[in-house]
Scaffold this active site. Sequence first.
Site, PDB file in Angstrom:
ATOM      1  N   ASP B  22       4.006  -1.457  -2.164  1.00 24.19           N
ATOM      2  CA  ASP B  22       3.173  -0.282  -1.986  1.00 24.19           C
ATOM      3  C   ASP B  22       2.943   0.352  -3.352  1.00 24.19           C
ATOM      4  OD1 ASP B  22       1.856   1.850  -0.972  1.00 24.19           O
ATOM      5  OD2 ASP B  22       3.534   2.672   0.156  1.00 24.19           O
ATOM      6  N   ASP B 114      -3.938  -0.789  -1.133  1.00 27.30           N
ATOM      7  CA  ASP B 114      -2.835  -0.735  -2.091  1.00 27.30           C
ATOM      8  C   ASP B 114      -1.489  -1.140  -1.486  1.00 27.30           C
ATOM      9  OD1 ASP B 114      -2.583   1.448  -0.465  1.00 27.30           O
ATOM     10  OD2 ASP B 114      -1.947   2.796  -2.042  1.00 27.30           O
ATOM     11  N   GLU B 115      -1.525  -1.857  -0.369  1.00 31.20           N
ATOM     12  CA  GLU B 115      -0.274  -2.269   0.268  1.00 31.20           C
ATOM     13  C   GLU B 115      -0.360  -3.728   0.675  1.00 31.20           C
ATOM     14  OE1 GLU B 115       1.499   0.347   3.510  1.00 31.20           O
ATOM     15  OE2 GLU B 115      -0.447   1.256   3.127  1.00 31.20           O
TER      16      GLU B 115
END
Lengths: 195, 440
Positions: B22, B114-115
Site C-alpha cells: 500500500d 496504489d494497492e
Amino acid sequence: MPTQIDLNKTLATLKKFYRDKKRLPSFSEIQTLFDYRSKSAASFLVDKLIEKGLIEKDSTGKIIPTSAISSVVKVLGTVQAGFPSPAEEELLDTLTLDEFLIKKPNATYIVKVSGDSMIDEGIKEGDLVLVERGRQAMPGDIVIAQVDGQWTMKFYDKKNGKVILRAANKKYSDIEPQSELLIGGVVVANVRKYK
Amino acid sequence: MSENTNNLLSLSSFPRPIIHIDCDAFFTSVEQALRPELKGKPVVTGKERGIVACASYEAKALGVKRPMRLWEAKRHLPQLICLPSDYETYSIYSKRMFSIIREFTPDVEEYSIDEAFADLSGLRRVYRTGYPEIALKIKVKIQEQLGLTVSVGVSASKTLAKIASKHEKPNGFTVVRANELHQFLPKIELGQVCGFGPNTVALLMKKGVRSVWDYVSRPEAWAKQLLGKIGIELWHELRGEAVYPLVTEEKTDYDSISKTKTFTPPSSNKDFVRAQLVRNAESAFIKLRRYKLRAKRICIFLRDQEFRSWGTEAELDRSSCSTQEIGPIINELFEKIFKENVLCRLTGIVLSKIEPDNTVQYSLFDNVPRLQSYLAINRVIDEVSELYGKHKLHLGTSLWLAKHKQHISERGDLPERKMDLLKGETFRQRLSIPVWAIKV
C-alpha cells in the site's frame, strides 16, 4: 480437457498476451486465458504447441516464445494469425528507440536540463536527460546528485577514496561534498529533439 | 513447550504467503518525489475539485483530513500547498509499481491505483530466503526506483495481509505469521477488517465480540449463522486459511462505468448543467464502445454545494452504446431531477447492466435504419476522436460548455505536466515517463 484446439485462435490469444505483457503466460494464467478447469488441460495445450514448434520450454520449464509468437506485431489492423513472413522474422532482433535508450523502464525519469554545467560534454540547456534511479554510480558516470541541499548534474569521480563531482565546464570548479551527498540517479542517455 | 498450543490457529507460518503493498499518501508522495522542494511540507492534491483528495503525512500531522473542503483546510493551515491532481503521472507510477512487483511474481492483483496483493508461493527456492525477506526486497526495490515509501503486510490471506499493511504506516513492514495469530489478533479491532462495516461491527459488539481474536475464537457455525457467507469467508481468512483468490488479470470487463465531473463555479443554469451531464454521458459511452460493451441501465445524479447528491435511473428495453439513442432519455431523466435555483457543483452518470456488444436484437417496433445510422455515427465519432482528440465531434447540447471552461481559474489549476510540455508533446499526448522537476 479441450478436445479440439483452434490453432489460429490460440496463437492470436498468446500473441496478444505476449504483446501486452512482453512474456508468455504461466500455466495458471493459461488456465484462465482459455477458460480451462485444470492445469493439466493447460499443460496439454502447451505440449501440443511445443509439438507444433510454436513455443518452447526453457531449462526451468517456463514456456518461451518462438518467432511465431514474438514477431514484431502490427500496431493497426487485425491481429496477425498464422505464420509470420520472413521479413518479420528478420525484425526479431531489432530494438525500438525506447528499448535502445531505456534499459529499466520502471526506474527511468526525464530531467530537463536548465544549466550549462555539462556543456563541454555536449549537454545543453533544454536537453532531456534520461535518469535511472537506484543505480550504483561509477567513476565516469554522469549523475544527478543533491549536494548540501542543492541539486546538480555532474561527472561522478573518486579521488583518494573521496567522492568528487566535476562539471564539464571550466567556469565551475570541482565539488567535494561537505555535509551531505545524495545520488538521485545516473544519466543513461541524452535526448535533443530538433523538429 | 511454554506456550499454550491450544491457541495456535495454524502450525505453519505461511500456509499461503500473501502480501499487501500500500503506497503511503500516494498522490502527494508522487508529487513530492518529482518535486523535491515539496518534501517535508504539508501538501494536498485535489485543487481542481476543491476538496482534499490526498494529504501528505506532513499535512495530516497538522490536522488536514480527507475529504475536507480546500478553503476549510487552507483556513486551518494557511501554509498548505494545494496542487491540482495529475492523474496521468499517478497512473504511470501505479503501473511501474505493479510492474516491479511482477518482476518477482506473476501473481499480482491490482487492487486499486496504489494497492496490490501478491502471492509469493514457491519463491523461497528462487531467492533462497524466507517470505518476509522477499517481501522486504520488493519493498526496497519499489522505494528505490519510484522514490516513495510503501507499507507492506506479509501474512497468510488477503484479509490478514491488508490488516498487516495498515498496522504500521507510513513506511511500515508488518509480518503476521499464521502461527502467531493468537498474539496479533487480540490487538486488532473489528473495524480494521476489510469487510466488517460499521453495522457489522455494531452487531458483533452486541454479541460480545470485542476484537478479531474474539471473532475467530467462536465456532464456524456461529459465524455462519450471524453473518452468512461473508461471515464464514472472513472467519477462515482471519484464521490464516486463504479463501479469497487473487484476481491477477488486468481489468477489461466492467460491472459499471461511471463518469462524474466537478465544475467551478457551481451553476444553476439549466442548459449548462445539462450540458455537463451530457458531456459525461458522451465520455461514458466512448469508454463503453472502446471496450466493445453495451449498457442497459442508466443512473444520473447531481450534487449541490452542500455535497448532497440526488438522482434517478432508468432501464432500457434493449442495451445500447449509442449516445444519440440515449440522449433523449438522459434529457427526460434530467428534467425530472433538475432543481431550479439550486447551485450544482457536479454531474454524474453511471452505466450498469453491461454486456458485450456482439449480438444485436431489434424489437418489432424498432426503427432499424435509424439504429443502424446511429452505429455509423458512433463509428465516425470514435474515428474522429482517435485522430483529433475526444469530444471534437459531439452532441449539440454540450455546445453550452464552450462558453465556460470546466473550472474558471488561473493556470495553476492544471497540473504542471500539462502546462510545461516538452518539445513534440501536445496537450493531448505526452511521454509516458515522469518528469523529475529539478534544476540542474
